[in-house]
Design a protein around this motif. Structure first.
Motif, PDB file in Angstrom:
ATOM      1  N   VAL A  74       0.837  -1.207   0.000  1.00  0.00           N
ATOM      2  CA  VAL A  74       0.000   0.000   0.000  1.00  0.00           C
ATOM      3  C   VAL A  74       0.871   1.256   0.000  1.00  0.00           C
ATOM      4  O   VAL A  74       0.586   2.224  -0.712  1.00  0.00           O
ATOM      5  CB  VAL A  74      -0.963  -0.013   1.209  1.00  0.00           C
ATOM      6  N   ALA A  75       1.934   1.250   0.783  1.00  0.00           N
ATOM      7  CA  ALA A  75       2.833   2.408   0.818  1.00  0.00           C
ATOM      8  C   ALA A  75       3.413   2.686  -0.559  1.00  0.00           C
ATOM      9  O   ALA A  75       3.512   3.849  -0.989  1.00  0.00           O
ATOM     10  CB  ALA A  75       3.951   2.170   1.828  1.00  0.00           C
ATOM     11  N   ILE A 125      14.401  -0.416   2.242  1.00  0.00           N
ATOM     12  CA  ILE A 125      13.329   0.266   1.509  1.00  0.00           C
ATOM     13  C   ILE A 125      13.790   1.634   1.048  1.00  0.00           C
ATOM     14  O   ILE A 125      13.576   2.039  -0.107  1.00  0.00           O
ATOM     15  CB  ILE A 125      12.062   0.389   2.387  1.00  0.00           C
ATOM     16  N   ASP A 126      14.450   2.371   1.926  1.00  0.00           N
ATOM     17  CA  ASP A 126      14.841   3.755   1.642  1.00  0.00           C
ATOM     18  C   ASP A 126      15.944   3.836   0.594  1.00  0.00           C
ATOM     19  O   ASP A 126      15.924   4.723  -0.274  1.00  0.00           O
ATOM     20  CB  ASP A 126      15.317   4.418   2.944  1.00  0.00           C
ATOM     21  N   THR A 127      16.875   2.908   0.646  1.00  0.00           N
ATOM     22  CA  THR A 127      18.050   2.981  -0.230  1.00  0.00           C
ATOM     23  C   THR A 127      17.916   2.119  -1.473  1.00  0.00           C
ATOM     24  O   THR A 127      18.175   2.570  -2.594  1.00  0.00           O
ATOM     25  CB  THR A 127      19.315   2.543   0.545  1.00  0.00           C
ATOM     26  N   ASP A 128      17.478   0.870  -1.269  1.00  0.00           N
ATOM     27  CA  ASP A 128      17.420  -0.073  -2.388  1.00  0.00           C
ATOM     28  C   ASP A 128      16.034  -0.181  -3.017  1.00  0.00           C
ATOM     29  O   ASP A 128      15.868  -0.854  -4.037  1.00  0.00           O
ATOM     30  CB  ASP A 128      17.837  -1.472  -1.905  1.00  0.00           C
ATOM     31  N   HIS A 129      15.043   0.432  -2.369  1.00  0.00           N
ATOM     32  CA  HIS A 129      13.652   0.371  -2.850  1.00  0.00           C
ATOM     33  C   HIS A 129      13.159  -1.075  -2.939  1.00  0.00           C
ATOM     34  O   HIS A 129      12.484  -1.469  -3.887  1.00  0.00           O
ATOM     35  CB  HIS A 129      13.509   1.086  -4.192  1.00  0.00           C
ATOM     36  N   ARG A 130      13.504  -1.839  -1.910  1.00  0.00           N
ATOM     37  CA  ARG A 130      13.117  -3.238  -1.836  1.00  0.00           C
ATOM     38  C   ARG A 130      12.735  -3.593  -0.392  1.00  0.00           C
ATOM     39  O   ARG A 130      13.242  -3.005   0.556  1.00  0.00           O
ATOM     40  CB  ARG A 130      14.289  -4.156  -2.240  1.00  0.00           C
ATOM     41  N   THR A 178       8.129   1.779  -5.308  1.00  0.00           N
ATOM     42  CA  THR A 178       8.150   3.128  -5.886  1.00  0.00           C
ATOM     43  C   THR A 178       9.380   3.873  -5.382  1.00  0.00           C
ATOM     44  O   THR A 178       9.587   3.977  -4.160  1.00  0.00           O
ATOM     45  CB  THR A 178       6.873   3.884  -5.509  1.00  0.00           C
ATOM     46  N   PRO A 179      10.213   4.396  -6.281  1.00  0.00           N
ATOM     47  CA  PRO A 179      11.485   5.005  -5.862  1.00  0.00           C
ATOM     48  C   PRO A 179      11.343   6.177  -4.901  1.00  0.00           C
ATOM     49  O   PRO A 179      12.254   6.455  -4.116  1.00  0.00           O
ATOM     50  CB  PRO A 179      12.113   5.454  -7.191  1.00  0.00           C
TER      51      PRO A 179
END
Length: 340
Positions: free
Chosen positions: A22-23, A45-50, A61-62
């Motif tokens: 959802v985020a 999440i913040d760096t690798d978008h994973r 989403t980047p």
């Protein structure tokens, strides 16, 4: 000169599979930050978008940001989306309360009930954060499929129908259709009950009860869901919609369903403790079963399917005895009868 309206800033609290999905959706249009309890998860999440633990092989989403600092995530937020399990919901909500701006709407993604109080998540919001509008997003949403871009739909329910319609655009994409409702109680109770019934269906699959039996249990489970849902204040029509029949169907039949998996393993003879020990995410139906039975007793509603699930999960009954118990209940009138 035309003034552009600022996009609301969104905080998503919880980095499990559905919270992360959802985020990532919301971050396509709105500045969005997700709170992860693990600093390592937040960094990934913040760096690798994973988020490989919960949403593997799926780029996020980047523009989605992440942090393990709850205050940092909540303080700028215009909207807060709660995606933590029901047993931790009240505690996390209390922790973020000092950092929350007045009147900020709270949208729950949680499909469960608080064990001790029997409260729905929006009722907990009303207790902990009085004055904050509280609603719920629910529907037949297997997170992996939504994250991968498969077509799906959900309903957002808020006490104010106008606000529900406004928040609808926050979540929609070209393939994720969002409907609105003002039946918060109905949508929440449907989301909690379908998990319990998915365990029942999984138990039948585990013992090889057959497809006819599965269809029977799903259909009669919808009847139980509707009767209790209406008794606690829900709209009868809600239970034939996305949050009711839709979510019940996918949770009872999908191989990705955590609650169905629990039931299937129980049907194969695996002890409940071992089933839960082998899972990385919460199966809300396990915790909800006993709460549902308390609610049913309070409202005088007979719920044989939920009762048998509770007996297996919490009282050590066998799956075979549970199904024998269901078949021993005499069938009455299909629509107007009091039993399953």
């Amino acid at each position: 000169m035309t003034l552009q309206r600022r996009q609301p800033r969104v905080a998503v609290i919880g980095s499990g599979s559905w919270g992360t999905t959802v985020a990532s959706i919301v971050a396509r249009r709105n500045p969005t930050t997700i709170w992860a309890r693990s600093a390592d998860t937040a960094a990934a999440i913040d760096t690798d978008h994973r988020n490989e633990r919960y949403v593997p092989d799926t780029p996020l989403t980047p523009t989605l940001r992440a942090s393990a600092d709850l205050a940092e995530v909540v303080e700028p937020a215009d909207i807060v989306i709660m995606a933590v399990p029901s047993h931790g919901f009240r505690g996390v909500l209390s922790d973020l309360a000092p950092h929350l701006r007045p009147w900020t709407p709270i949208v729950s993604l949680v499909k469960g009930l608080e064990q001790v109080t029997e409260r729905r998540m929006t009722e907990i919001v009303d207790e902990v954060l009085p004055g904050h509008p509280a609603g719920v997003l629910a529907g037949p949403n297997i997170s992996g499929e939504v994250a991968a871009g498969y077509a799906a739909a959900a309903v957002i329910a808020m006490p104010d129908q106008h606000q529900a319609a406004q928040l609808r655009d926050l979540f929609r994409t070209s393939r994720f259709r969002i409907y609105s409702s003002s039946d918060v109680a109905g949508v929440e109770i449907a989301g909690a009950l379908k998990n319990v019934f998915a365990i029942a269906v999984g138990m039948g699959d585990g013992i090889g009860a057959g497809e006819n039996t599965r269809a029977m249990v799903i259909t009669r489970a919808l009847r139980e869901m509707t009767r209790l849902g209406v008794a606690v204040g829900g709209d009868r029509e809600t239970f034939s919609g996305l949050a009711g029949l839709g979510d019940l169907t996918v949770t009872c039949t999908s191989v990705r369903s955590r609650n169905r998996h629990v039931g299937e393993q129980l049907g194969r003879g695996v002890p409940i403790a071992d089933v839960l020990a082998g899972m990385t995410q919460v199966a809300e139906g396990v915790k909800s079963a006993s709460v549902v039975m308390k609610l049913a007793a309070e409202h005088g509603i007979d719920m044989p399917i939920a009762r048998e699930v509770d007996a297996v999960v919490n009282a050590g009954a066998s799956v075979e005895d549970a199904y024998r118990g269901l078949l021993a209940v005499p069938p009455g009138h299909e629509v107007h009868g009091d039993s399953w």
